[in-house]
Design a protein around this motif. Sequence first.
Motif, mmCIF file in Angstrom:
data_model
loop_
_atom_site.group_PDB
_atom_site.id
_atom_site.type_symbol
_atom_site.label_atom_id
_atom_site.label_comp_id
_atom_site.label_asym_id
_atom_site.label_seq_id
_atom_site.Cartn_x
_atom_site.Cartn_y
_atom_site.Cartn_z
ATOM 1 N N ARG A 1 -74.908 13.442 78.950
ATOM 2 C CA ARG A 1 -74.085 12.789 77.933
ATOM 3 C C ARG A 1 -72.818 12.176 78.544
ATOM 4 O O ARG A 1 -72.481 11.024 78.275
ATOM 5 N N LEU B 1 -78.565 11.617 73.024
ATOM 6 C CA LEU B 1 -79.380 11.402 71.830
ATOM 7 C C LEU B 1 -80.048 12.702 71.408
ATOM 8 O O LEU B 1 -80.392 13.538 72.249
ATOM 9 N N THR B 2 -80.273 12.820 70.128
ATOM 10 C CA THR B 2 -81.065 13.944 69.628
ATOM 11 C C THR B 2 -82.540 13.661 69.902
ATOM 12 O O THR B 2 -82.919 12.543 70.278
ATOM 13 N N ASP B 3 -83.384 14.671 69.701
ATOM 14 C CA ASP B 3 -84.814 14.489 69.963
ATOM 15 C C ASP B 3 -85.410 13.352 69.130
ATOM 16 O O ASP B 3 -86.121 12.497 69.676
ATOM 17 N N ARG C 1 -82.892 16.425 79.136
ATOM 18 C CA ARG C 1 -83.033 16.516 77.680
ATOM 19 C C ARG C 1 -81.997 17.444 77.063
ATOM 20 O O ARG C 1 -81.481 17.195 75.979
ATOM 21 N N SER C 2 -81.663 18.531 77.748
ATOM 22 C CA SER C 2 -80.722 19.497 77.173
ATOM 23 C C SER C 2 -79.307 18.943 77.082
ATOM 24 O O SER C 2 -78.489 19.441 76.314
ATOM 25 N N GLU D 1 -83.847 10.764 67.817
ATOM 26 C CA GLU D 1 -83.264 9.504 68.275
ATOM 27 C C GLU D 1 -83.874 9.070 69.602
ATOM 28 O O GLU D 1 -84.142 7.882 69.812
ATOM 29 N N ARG D 2 -84.111 10.034 70.486
ATOM 30 C CA ARG D 2 -84.703 9.700 71.780
ATOM 31 C C ARG D 2 -86.124 9.179 71.606
ATOM 32 O O ARG D 2 -86.519 8.184 72.230
ATOM 33 N N SER E 1 -78.478 4.690 65.205
ATOM 34 C CA SER E 1 -78.262 6.083 65.587
ATOM 35 C C SER E 1 -76.779 6.283 65.786
ATOM 36 O O SER E 1 -76.044 5.357 66.098
ATOM 37 N N ASP F 1 -78.697 15.422 76.804
ATOM 38 C CA ASP F 1 -78.843 14.026 76.423
ATOM 39 C C ASP F 1 -77.847 13.674 75.322
ATOM 40 O O ASP F 1 -77.499 14.508 74.476
ATOM 41 N N ASP G 1 -91.549 13.868 76.306
ATOM 42 C CA ASP G 1 -91.475 12.764 75.347
ATOM 43 C C ASP G 1 -92.337 11.594 75.792
ATOM 44 O O ASP G 1 -93.056 10.988 74.993
ATOM 45 N N CYS H 1 -87.209 14.101 80.539
ATOM 46 C CA CYS H 1 -87.814 13.540 79.324
ATOM 47 C C CYS H 1 -89.317 13.361 79.484
ATOM 48 O O CYS H 1 -89.939 12.590 78.731
#
Length: 1393
Positions: A789, A906-908, A901-902, A910-911, A854, A904, A971, A968
């Motif tokens: 982030r 963006l939220t899950d 990912r932890s 949003e990603r 977002s 990021d 995803d 990621c």
Amino acid sequence: MFSATSDTERPTHSCSITALLAAHRSLKRRRGDEQRLQESCVDLLTRHQNPSALLLEITSHGEARDASCDGWEAMRLNADIQTSVLEDELRRRSEQMQVPVGLLAVRVLSGNIRDLITDTNTHRVLLSAEQRTDVCALVKSARALMSAGIFSPELFWQEYWKLQPVLELTYHLHTHSILTLDFMLDRDAAAVTSWITDQLKALCVSMTTAADEQHMQHQILSTVVCVLVRRAFEDSSHKLSETCGSVLDAMMSWLLDSVSERRSEASAAALWVQVFDASVFGVCVSEDTLQRFFTHSLMRVLTHQPVFKVSDAIAIQSEWTFAKTLPLLTALFRKICVVFSVECVLNQLQQVLETHEVNWRHILSCLSHLLVHHSQTQSLLTDLLSRLLRSAFDGYDLEKMITVFLLARQASLEGPAVFPSYSDWFKLSLGGSSSFHAKSRKSTVFLLKFLSDLVPFEPPQYLKVHVMHPPYVGGKYRSLLQEYVTLAKTRLRDLKVSLEETSIFEVVNGSAGATESPAQQDVEKAVTLFMSTNKIPVTVIEASIFRRPYFLSRFLPALLSPRVLPVKSDARMTFIEALRKADKIPAALYTSYTDSCQRETYRQKQGVGECSEDDHQMILREKFLQLKRMMTDGTADGDVRAQLSRISLTLRNMHPDEETGSDVITLNVDSPDSTHAAVANLILQSFCLCLLDASRISPPNRQGSWPAVFVQVLLGHRWLVSALIHRLWDLLQHQAEALSAAHVLGLAALQVELHHCRHACPRVQLTGSSAVALSVSQCVCEALICSTRSHMALCLRLCVAVLSYGLCRANAQSEDLQNFIPETLYKKAQYVMARLVPETRAHMSDEDASDTYSDVSDLTGRVKDSAVALWRNTQIRSLKKLPQYQLSFSEWLTAELQVQRSQDALTDPERQEYEQWACEQYYMHMSTHDGGCEGDVTQICGHILTAVLDQHTASRTGDSSHEHTDSCLPDLLSLLQALLYEVVVTRHCASDETGHFLWDLIDSRCSVAPDSDSIGQELKYQQTLHNASRVLVLLPAVLLVSVRTDRKTLDCHRMIEHISHVQRRACCSAGLLSFNLTTHFLKAVMSGSVSCAGPADAVNACLSEFSAQCPLLLVSAARWWRHLSAALSSQWKRLTRRDTLPQQLQMLDDSHSWSSRLVQGLVSAAPPAPSWLLAASLHSSLRGSDSEILKRVLRQLDETDRQVSLFLFLYSVIELISAHLNEQVSHTTQAHALSRNRTVTDDVCFQAVACVKRVRDVSVCLLTHLVHDSDWLWLFDQSGSDHRLSHFTSHVASPQILRLMPFAFYSILTAVESEVLKRAIRSPGFLYSAAVCYRDLNRLFMNGSQQQVLLEARRLLMSSISLSSRNCLTLSQRKQLCSEYEQLDAEISAALT
């Protein structure tokens, strides 16, 4: 004075005019008052007997103001009254005295002036405030009398010159046109010239602090200079032209003398420098006149006192650089040259050099000024030097040669920011076959003679350049060059300067001060080359032999400088170890190095270090503060460039032995160099503050070129560039959250300027990276990561700032935007803006609007709005059309897989939304030329698979910057599954080859077979296969096979090819496919069969094809059947709703059941299956059984199918080889762990040894049972025989196992009993097989390893030869073996004979 009546005779009742006028104020204004007042004044003045007192009283400003009437008319009336009264009195007294009224007026005025200046200091040129007031009033009265015709300037001149004139008084007389300077010079040129010169000097020397006096001082100077310049240069035929010119020349000489000799007068002379400001002359002097004056002044400066000989200039010109030039002389050059173009000044320099004796100090200082203050000087000077050099060789003009070399050297002394180094210029001008001197022998001799004449006077750095990079000389004249080189080397020895100290990679620079060896640069260059080639550079090897003194005394000490060694060996440690193994480092020196490193480690752990600030750093800090003040004051661009030149000198003094010509900087990101961290911090902080101060006054597009010059100055100091890159890397990667808006703006501007100067930047090589060296701007971009982030927020802020600043700079300089925006940063901007600012996606996709939204709470609306505004800009978006600025889909995937990912932004959801937009809306329909996939789903899938495989490889090799499990990847795999589902659904509409894109992709990654002799390549290839297999099992199994057009059978030839040619190379334990791969391949067959008319028939046909062409899959299925059967039965039932498996799968199940019963001692008929399949099932069932069970099974097989025993022996041999390999790996792992002082357990090694013993015992038991049948020898035949056993072995064993078959052959035979061995020796073909295996075994262990195995094998072979009969070998076999063993082992060759 000149009064007819004494003061005692004056009536006591006489009233002053002031009193009368004061009384008049109380009278009422009425018609006729003016007439009566005038009559009263005349009557009163008639009785006044002193004209001088009357003049003084009339000219009294204070009283005149008291007596003034309201309004302008009244004021004018009073003045007229006073003048009229004075005029009448002067005329009356003139008649009484019988003296001309003009003479009387002159004497009255002169007397009053004398009385005013009598108490003035004789050396004073300025009046006091009271004197100035009275003089101004007198001058006004005199002007009025002159207008009335009763005042004569000619008579006044005679009286005035008798006094001791004051320059300010003369100024007032001149400005009121009473007594002009032109008039005075015309009357007595010699005396006035001397007087004006002295007065001007005194005026400059007079130090005053009062504002009104300073103003008067400048007014006097400007007025006098304007008169002198106009008369001297407006009309050369004017009689005063020479006179005025002599005054100006005298003042210029005084100015230059005070600069060079009388330093105490420098501040006084500084005032005279101000007269060269073009604004001083205004409209008083025409433009042509001003040009002639400045041209003359420049010539006077350049030719003033030519005391320096050419030899002096050659020797000490390094002391005449811009930074070392006195500020007064620099200011003079700046003001004189401002009215000319650079080209005009250079032409004047050339003209003066060709026609006059010159002051070399001033000539070269002027050139330095031009280079520093005007960026276009470099190209113009280069052209001038080229013309002069051509002319010098055309006419063999020695003076022009001297001029060329002095100008080129002076330019190079200002650093690479303004002109190339001397070595670069010398190589470019004289180092090629097309150089001017290469045309004839006479030109060559002329050049070498000229260089030889310079040798006694030249500084050593130039001699080193000439020797290391001599001018081009044809083959016929090499002897002449050698004479010069010998002379230069002799001179260097006299100066105690050795060429051995010269770099082995880079030629010495011609810049002053660079007199010591740049060994550190050689070390970094050597480490970089070693890292890229994995070999010691040839240059280093040659230096260790031919330049051994330098190698031992300079290179090795620089390489072995003490430091804290990293835990993991870096490039330098590896290079040092390679040199040590090559015996290039003396043992004592290496021991000293390791001891010093240990002491350094201990010292840092104890916190020992110095924290005092260096004197140079304090000076540098002060100079940056001055630069910051210049930014605040809005100083002219030329002055800022001058200050930056002084900063460059300070930096050079911090490292006087620095070489600036290196091409590569090594950046160790794991162990950053903090040696110059304080200086780097100071420079970055100063740049940011200066940029902020400058931006408060004007926007970036109006700030001039100072940021570019700032960066060019930094690039001229290689050590500083390295420190800055290390610091920038640390800031961007580890201190993202600590960077304020000011820091980001400064870093953005620095990045833009670095990219703009990228061609002048050294390259940067990242340690541990095999990629090519990067530019400085690219390297900084590489430090900008987007994994968390905070890093994303910093990246967004920096990208917005860089694009904005770069846009301003491009528009200001009318250049292409790509000259200011780095390609890598623009790609990161595309990535991070689309990810964090959804509003920009519509503009990136060239859509009218975007529905995506977002909320990124960490970002301010201002940054988001700026990002959107940037993407609306046509210039910014136009960069996407350039190939180097396009963010391809592959690059996007690489960036996305680096996100943690932890952490990021963006939220899950949003990603996932963003990734779906990128794949399906942005890149899906983009053309391939622009980095997209042109609507092809298979291309999208292929790119994702490639990225996933690349990430697996990076995570395994340690190149990944974050944990593999936190990327990621889930995803993207989820998105891949969805896209592959679309492929599956649409397959029936596509061609038969559509489904093969997966095989094409996977096989392409595994297509290059490694060198069998390279363990490193083999291990890397094995890792690649392992990664590909992990990804393969994640893909939908149905895509691995396709249905043929008849819809009756499956097309599985790509799977067969993959297993046979790819997977067989990476077979795991016991040479089999892994459980996951076996399951996935069989599921692919069953899933694909559902699309056929007869699923069971399709499966049977497909597995029959595997049985014939690729038995490895079925052999592996037999090994894993106990765990595999349930999964396959369940899937078959789900797909077909049938409980009965297809025949081929049922055969596997039956074989497993039969082998289980056989091991349990139950007698049953073997199922109708191939012997190799039955043996595979039996081998699986026998795992863990003792020797008695094995012997019982073998006896039962003798009665049913002896071929099963042969294949069982093959599987045992393969398992034995795998066990030996595992044992070797366990020992290697243990040794590696012990070398790192790590505690390890011996259980793994014990288990590996026990496994080898167990498998060998099984193999010995099987061979004992099969020894009577010579078919077992075919299992070790690798000659390409068509025998069924040899053919089958080559299809199921990996190449590595096949290469180790000779090892297994002797490993088993050395363990059998003697009787068994004797029976084996008597088997037909045994001796030939044993001899071939021993030959291959020797080739396998050519490096001498496994000596014990070779000795035992040789003993067994010699025993076999002695026990074998003569006819056991055919004639051709015996001849072949004797020929092969003749070089390998003469004793065996003789025995075979």
